[in-house]
Design an enzyme around this catalytic site. Structure first.
Site, PDB file in Angstrom:
ATOM      1  N   HIS A 119       2.025   7.330  -5.970  1.00 17.09           N
ATOM      2  CA  HIS A 119       1.347   9.053  -6.168  1.00 17.09           C
ATOM      3  C   HIS A 119       2.488   9.699  -5.913  1.00 17.09           C
ATOM      4  O   HIS A 119       2.370  11.167  -6.652  1.00 17.09           O
ATOM      5  CB  HIS A 119       0.507   8.938  -5.363  1.00 17.09           C
ATOM      6  CG  HIS A 119      -0.180  10.343  -5.462  1.00 17.09           C
ATOM      7  ND1 HIS A 119      -1.108  10.554  -3.576  1.00 17.09           N
ATOM      8  CD2 HIS A 119      -0.373  11.461  -6.148  1.00 17.09           C
ATOM      9  CE1 HIS A 119      -1.700  11.807  -4.577  1.00 17.09           C
ATOM     10  NE2 HIS A 119      -1.299  12.023  -5.137  1.00 17.09           N
ATOM     11  N   GLU A 179       0.981  -1.272  -0.187  1.00 16.32           N
ATOM     12  CA  GLU A 179       0.177   0.152  -0.310  1.00 16.32           C
ATOM     13  C   GLU A 179       0.450   1.142  -0.108  1.00 16.32           C
ATOM     14  O   GLU A 179       0.633   2.398  -0.233  1.00 16.32           O
ATOM     15  CB  GLU A 179      -0.799   0.105   1.364  1.00 16.32           C
ATOM     16  CG  GLU A 179      -2.093  -1.106   1.318  1.00 16.32           C
ATOM     17  CD  GLU A 179      -2.890  -0.900  -0.315  1.00 16.32           C
ATOM     18  OE1 GLU A 179      -2.782  -0.077  -1.067  1.00 16.32           O
ATOM     19  OE2 GLU A 179      -2.932  -2.134  -0.349  1.00 16.32           O
TER      20      GLU A 179
END
Length: 217
Positions: A92, A85
């Site tokens: 990003h 994760e």
């Protein structure tokens, strides 16, 4: 169904590797925060989510939400999921193109899903009786095409996040030797659930396309 088999296999793998700890002794939350600091990411929060295997990264709120078993867990499974994760958070932060493309498609996919639900409900209650069948098939095919495209774009995003996670786990020493192999195995089966979803979406799209072409004969 293939998707159900994939999810079942993933749950079995997660449960299996949850029984084995790592030498680092870090919890999933600690691993996530350590990985984020390693990549100089200081604007992403690690929070405890709800549910089983509900772990995800939200690029809008910049939060890594870890399920309780991962957030508090000190196992190979927790290390694999938490670092995966965070791999999305790294994507990003580095403006990974496929993640950006997937994020931009989210509103379109949500709109397409709403159209699909409306058409299915309308068909059940006969609301669309006066509308040409070919037009309905075209709309359904286009919306399912969007869904299939989203599923395909998701694949490189997920595989890349796992790759980043495994590289970091290895280089940081958080998971070594058999621990690393276990994390790799768990993430592989996690990725397979997305592969199965993409194949299912493509199969559904192919069925609609063939039905549409057949209706014009």
């Amino acid at each position: 169904r293939v998707e159900m088999v994939g999810r079942s296999r993933l749950r079995a793998k997660f449960a299996h590797y949850s029984e084995f700890g790592t030498r680092s002794g870090l919890s999933g939350a600690e691993i996530a925060m350590t990985m984020l600091r390693h990549y100089n990411i200081h604007d992403v929060k690690v929070v405890e989510g709800q549910g089983y295997l509900s772990d995800h990264y939200n690029p809008q709120t910049k939060t890594v939400a870890l399920s309780p078993a991962v957030f508090h867990g000190r196992s190979i499974s927790a290390a694999a999921v938490a670092s995966h994760e965070c791999g999305h958070a790294v994507q990003h932060a580095t403006a990974y193109s496929m993640l950006t493309l997937r994020s931009n498609l989210v509103p379109v996919v949500q709109f397409s899903s709403q159209i699909q639900q409306f058409l299915f409900m309308a068909a059940i209650f006969g609301i669309c009786a006066g509308i040409g069948g070919s037009l309905l098939m075209i709309v359904l095919t286009v919306t399912f095409g969007v869904t299939a495209l989203f599923s395909l774009i998701t694949l490189p995003v997920e595989f890349d996040a796992s790759k980043r996670a495994l590289v970091w786990l290895d280089q940081s020493g958080v998971a070594v030797n058999q621990e690393y192999d276990g994390a790799k195995d768990a993430l592989w089966w996690a990725a397979m659930t997305y592969v199965n979803a993409a194949l299912a979406a493509l199969a559904q799209l192919a069925y609609l396309v063939l039905s549409l072409l057949g209706s014009r004969d």
